[in-house]
Design an enzyme around this catalytic site. Structure first.
Site, PDB file in Angstrom:
ATOM      1  N   ASN A 175      24.225   2.335  -3.960  1.00 62.71           N
ATOM      2  CA  ASN A 175      24.753   1.772  -2.718  1.00 62.71           C
ATOM      3  C   ASN A 175      24.861   0.251  -2.838  1.00 62.71           C
ATOM      4  O   ASN A 175      23.872  -0.429  -3.090  1.00 62.71           O
ATOM      5  CB  ASN A 175      23.814   2.144  -1.557  1.00 62.71           C
ATOM      6  N   VAL A 235      25.066  -2.041  -0.688  1.00 59.30           N
ATOM      7  CA  VAL A 235      24.210  -2.844   0.205  1.00 59.30           C
ATOM      8  C   VAL A 235      22.735  -2.597  -0.063  1.00 59.30           C
ATOM      9  O   VAL A 235      21.884  -3.211   0.536  1.00 59.30           O
ATOM     10  CB  VAL A 235      24.509  -2.589   1.706  1.00 59.30           C
ATOM     11  N   GLU A 236      22.417  -1.669  -0.949  1.00 55.51           N
ATOM     12  CA  GLU A 236      20.991  -1.444  -1.259  1.00 55.51           C
ATOM     13  C   GLU A 236      20.656  -2.033  -2.630  1.00 55.51           C
ATOM     14  O   GLU A 236      20.377  -3.221  -2.751  1.00 55.51           O
ATOM     15  CB  GLU A 236      20.640   0.033  -1.139  1.00 55.51           C
ATOM     16  N   MET A 237      20.765  -1.233  -3.715  1.00 55.92           N
ATOM     17  CA  MET A 237      20.413  -1.785  -5.024  1.00 55.92           C
ATOM     18  C   MET A 237      21.641  -2.147  -5.856  1.00 55.92           C
ATOM     19  O   MET A 237      21.543  -2.902  -6.821  1.00 55.92           O
ATOM     20  CB  MET A 237      19.503  -0.822  -5.778  1.00 55.92           C
TER      21      MET A 237
END
Lengths: 703, 311
Positions: free
Chosen positions: B118, B120-122
């Site tokens: 993702n 916006v995550e990792m």
């Protein structure tokens, strides 16, 4: 050889191949069968698990609160079973196309079903919530609303009615009941709108909200539940099971037919191997036939068709205690000469035929032509009686047969010799000769006595000859010169006895001397030789030596005959030397000495013959007062080859010289021997080197 | 025929009801998992190098100090990017029927892929991950030992999933009560009773006290909705799926504040009130909230044994 190995290898390979096929066939059938069983069971479990899932879903819908995990677990279980089935190696086989397709269908169907279940669970939760919460709200209404007020009471009544119907509707899954609620709902809505107290409005609002939710969701819920309970998944599974069983049957029968195909191939390969073995065996038989024929020709007598002597030798070697009957055709030589060898051959052939027929069967004998006119019957010895009976049977039967050659009837008889002793053929032959020698006998079975009796018959014959020879003056002297070594001239002749036989043959003493001694006729011979020698001596002036045995001297008649002969030839008696063989026969030395004295008086000289041949006694020799010593020929002959013999001869010569005796060496057959005795100092020599015995004393120089 | 079947089934069901079963099952004391894989998974779980800027690890949003969940309302990824949901707890996630708020991952391995990739995550891609793992001597050695080959993306996910499987929290007071090893206080007992009778248990049941079905947030009074919420609708586009989420687990709920997919309830009391209002249509009374909270607190289990330093 190479082919044999190849064929053997092929046969072994075929056998292993066959075993392999059968094992493989068995194994694949078993594996297929087990896999089919397993898969079939799995399909049935799928069915059961699905029913269980339906049951759990029903539980979830009925129980106010319920552990949804139970539903999910069951879904997981079915899902993984379907997955395992669709990955099953057995189902990957091409035979299971339909099953695989069915399974795929079922899997999709189940996923749709699972989704319905998830959706159902969502709806179920909210419906249950409402079903739980609406009664709770109704109870709360008792606290909030006043039962004395008609409107308030109506609210409570409405809520109760709604709850009752909802309970019925949900549990009976009957939407039609909800219609009745419809008007209560409208009424409740109306009442709510007329209310002013917030608490009351909120309660009714919430109740109406739940009711709305229930109304909205119940039809869908009902459809879900119906769908879940009546899903076609089971049909899908049933169909799969059906197709699977059809395809399994086909698969198994396929494996079977593959097996049958292999089996057929196997049988064919076995047939091929059998064909090869058969061909090989046929060749073998041919080869064996050829070998047998060759062998037979080597061991068969071509004239009679009987086996030959070679076969006899081979057969005898294989036997435990062989016995042999030799059958000889009498006067066959005569037949051959008289009628010609062609007829002779026919006689032999027919005789063989006859023998073949008449040899008693129980003997289990083999018939051979041993050579010439001798036939052999070889068999395992049982008893003398049996042999005798068999021989008699053969003689009897042979006598009845007639031999007819081109119209000429030839009367033949047979003689038989039989033996079961060692040296079978020799002894049987001996026995046959024994038969032949007798006029009366037709057969003889060999035993030891035959050897002796043959000797006797020989002796008898010899004696007859001897007597006749004596009567006919056929005992004659032959003269061998005795040479004086120093001068090389012939000193005298030894008279040796000979017997004139038939057809002018001259026989030497070994042929008649034994018989003569047995019959006490040796004196007669001595006398005959002396007479002849004296007659010859009268016409010459040489010296002669004559042999005389101790036995002759012991016999008064012979003694007197000799003395009388000497007296009748007084003049030449002094030229005679008597050679006496010193032996055990001398029983009476006094008598011997007296005889010697008598002949000495007549001028005769005395020699001791064969001195050194075992029984030599120097003392006795001196008593006999001999003039000459004749050294035994067996010593002289070996003198140049053995030192110890030379020593013996030297001793004898030294002794003789010391005693004043002259010495004579007999059997001087070579120059080497002659040189040796000359060197030793022997006085006289006698032997083939110096002169053979001749009918007349012929003086000649040596060499 | 079908009616008859219903009849019998119903009869059967009633007979089962007599022996009432609890809607909640205790967490087993032990689960079998591959220790080596799980330990490798733990390293990966805590490795920020697995993010594009090297600042975010799995553990950044699944904090072991906060019951495996994120104390922030929504997760914050690389370069400070804000996510759209409050990270659910990683503890006991193995028992969930699906993963993520909207259940889009069928298992943990599939789930682990999500945050890693993702943006916006990792914000990693497969190649980045593998390149990083292969460059590390430690990972090379470990992967070779466990998976018999050099590190791969798939094996990394497998190891993380195995670690997450080990993150179970057994022996909560309530579980021990279910196993009849201890007793609940009067408040807790009353809380459990309310939990069942008020209807909480219709959704929150099973081993994970939730996590086994989807449910709508705001059945009676609608819950605010916008395009960004991680609901079922975002997957299915079915209007009825708006604000439908996987029912979250209530295990260790006392540790995992804030609550809901948007992290909008900072305390249990607020969360309870909100749920009662939106899904039951009424306001809970204080005397109801108090025992319910007591009950919920009894669901806090032991910290996962794999995390204990001195295990």
């Amino acid at each position: 050889m190479k082919w044999l190995i190849l064929k053997t290898a092929a046969a072994i390979f075929a056998a292993l191949f066959g075993i392999g096929i059968i094992l493989y066939q068995q194994n694949s059938l078993k594996e297929s069968f087990m896999a089919t069983q397993k898969i079939g069971n799995s399909f049935r479990s799928l069915d059961t698990e699905f029913i269980e899932l339906q049951r759990v879903v029903l539980q979830a819908s009925y129980f106010p609160y319920f552990d949804n995990d139970k539903v999910l677990t069951q879904i997981k279980k079915i899902r993984s079973r379907i997955e395992a089935l669709s990955k099953d190696p057995h189902l990957q086989k091409s035979s299971f196309i339909k099953t695989r397709r069915d399974l795929e269908e079922a899997s999709k169907r189940f996923e749709r079903f699972a989704k319905t279940v998830y959706d159902f669970l969502t709806l179920n939760a909210s419906l249950k919530n409402s079903a739980i919460y609406l009664p709770t709200l109704a109870m709360k209404a008792y606290d909030i609303f006043d039962t004395k007020s008609a409107t308030d009471r109506r609210v409570i009544i409405l809520l109760s009615k709604i709850n009752a119907i909802l309970f019925m509707a949900k549990n009976a899954l009957d939407e039609s009941l909800l219609k009745e609620i419809e008007k209560y709902k409208t009424e409740l809505q109306r009442i709510k709108d007329g209310l002013s107290e917030k608490k009351r409005i909120r309660l009714l609002q919430t109740s109406l909200g739940h009711l709305e939710l229930f109304f909205d969701n119940f039809p869908t819920f009902h459809i879900y539940l119906d769908t879940i309970q009546s899903d076609d998944f089971q049909h899908e599974i049933e169909k799969t099971i059906k197709d699977f069983s059809i395809e399994s049957k086909k698969d198994l029968s396929d494996i079977n037919s593959i097996g049958e195909l292999f089996l057929t191939l196997y049988l064919i390969s076995i047939l091929v191997v059998i064909y090869f073995i058969f061909r090989f065996e046929k060749e073998n038989i041919k080869l064996k036939k050829a070998t047998d024929q060759l062998k037979k020709s080597l061991t068969t007598d071509h004239l009679t068709g009987l086996e030959n002597r070679r076969a006899y030798v081979a057969a005898k070697r294989r036997m435990y205690h062989p016995a042999l009957i030799v059958v000889n055709i009498d006067r066959f030589k005569h037949i051959n000469e008289f009628y010609g060898s062609k007829v002779g051959d026919m006689v032999l052939r027919q005789s063989a035929q006859i023998l073949k027929e008449i040899v008693p069967k129980p003997l289990e004998a083999n018939l051979y032509r041993l050579g010439g006119d001798d036939f052999g019957i070889l068999y395992e010895f049982k008893s003398k009686e049996r042999t005798e009976a068999a021989i008699k049977e053969i003689i009897k039967s042979f006598g009845k047969k007639v031999i007819n050659v081109d119209g000429i009837v030839i009367d033949i008889s047979i003689s038989i010799g039989a033996s079961y002793a060692n040296k079978l053929l020799e002894t049987a032959d001996m026995a046959l000769k024994h038969t032949k020698a007798s006029k009366r006998r037709r057969y003889t079975i060999y035993d030891r006595s035959i050897d002796t009796s043959r000797q006797i018959s020989k002796n008898i014959r010899a004696l007859k000859h001897l007597k006749r020879a004596i009567a006919n003056d056929d005992i004659i002297p032959y003269f061998q010169p005795i040479v004086e070594i120093e001068s090389g001239s012939v000193a005298k002749y030894e008279a040796l006895a000979r017997m004139r036989g038939e057809n002018g043959t001259v026989l030497e003493p070994p042929y008649f001397l034994d018989a003569a001694r047995e019959a006490k006729l040796s004196g007669e011979i001595t006398a005959a030789i002396l007479r002849e020698t004296l007659d010859i001596a009268e016409e010459s002036n040489t010296l002669f030596s004559v042999n005389i045995s101790a036995g002759d001297i012991m016999n008064p008649h012979d003694r007197n005959t000799i003395l009388e002969l000497l007296r009748n030839h007084e003049a030449c008696a002094k030229r005679v030397v008597f050679e006496i063989v010193e032996s055990e026969e001398i029983e009476d030395y006094e008598l011997l000495a007296k005889f010697i004295k008598s002949i000495r008086e007549l001028g005769c000289k005395v020699a001791i013959d064969d001195f050194g041949s075992g029984y030599s006694n120097f003392e006795k020799l001196l008593q006999l007062r001999a003039d000459i010593l004749k050294i035994d020929g067996s010593l002289v002959r070996e003198i140049d080859r053995a030192e110890h013999i030379e020593l013996v001869v030297r001793t004898i010569v030294d002794f003789a010289k010391a005693a004043g005796l002259k010495t004579v060496a007999e059997y001087v057959h070579s120059e080497a021997v002659f040189e040796k005795i000359k060197d030793i100092g022997v006085d006289f020599a006698q032997g083939y080197l110096l002169g053979k015995p001749e009918p007349k004393p012929e003086p000649r120089n040596r060499r | 025929m079908k009616a008859l079947a219903y009849f019998f089934t119903t009869l059967f069901l009633f007979s089962v009801t007599a022996a009432a079963t609890e809607p909640i099952k205790p967490i087993p004391r032990t689960i079998s998992y591959d220790r080596e894989k799980a330990e490798l998974g733990m390293v990966l779980f805590m490795d920020p190098k697995l993010s594009s800027d090297g600042t975010v690890a799995c553990v950044s949003c699944h904090s072991f100090e906060h019951g495996g969940a994120d104390p922030r309302p929504v997760s914050i990824g690389t370069h400070g990017k804000r996510g759209n949901a409050n990270a659910p707890t990683v503890y006991n996630s193995y028992f969930n029927f699906r993963q993520f708020w909207n259940g889009r991952a069928k298992d943990l391995k599939e789930q682990a892929k999500g945050p890693l990739h993702n943006p916006v995550e990792m914000g990693m891609v497969t190649e980045d991950i593998e390149r990083y793992l292969k460059s590390s001597e430690y990972y090379n050695e470990k992967f070779r030992k466990i998976y018999k080959k050099s590190p791969t993306h798939d094996d990394a996910l497998d190891a993380i999933a195995e670690f997450e499987k080990a993150l179970f929290t057994p022996n909560s007071k309530f579980d021990r009560y279910l196993r009849k090893e201890t007793n609940l206080t009067a408040a807790e007992k009353r809380g459990y009773m309310l939990f069942k009778t008020l209807g909480c248990a219709t959704c929150h049941n099973g081993i994970n006290v939730g996590g086994n079905s989807f449910q709508k947030m705001g059945l009676i009074f609608p819950y605010p909705w916008n395009e960004k919420v991680p609901d079922r609708y975002s997957l299915t586009q079915a209007p009825s799926d708006k604000n439908v989420y996987k029912v979250p687990t209530l295990r260790n709920i006392a540790l995992t504040a804030p609550y809901f997919h948007d992290g909008s309830a900072p305390t249990l009391e607020i969360a309870l009130k909100k749920m009662a209002y939106h899904n039951l249509g009424f306001d809970l009374l204080d005397e109801e909230i108090e025992p319910l909270v007591a009950f919920l607190k009894s669901l806090t289990g032991e910290s996962p044994s794999i995390l204990k330093k001195d295990r």
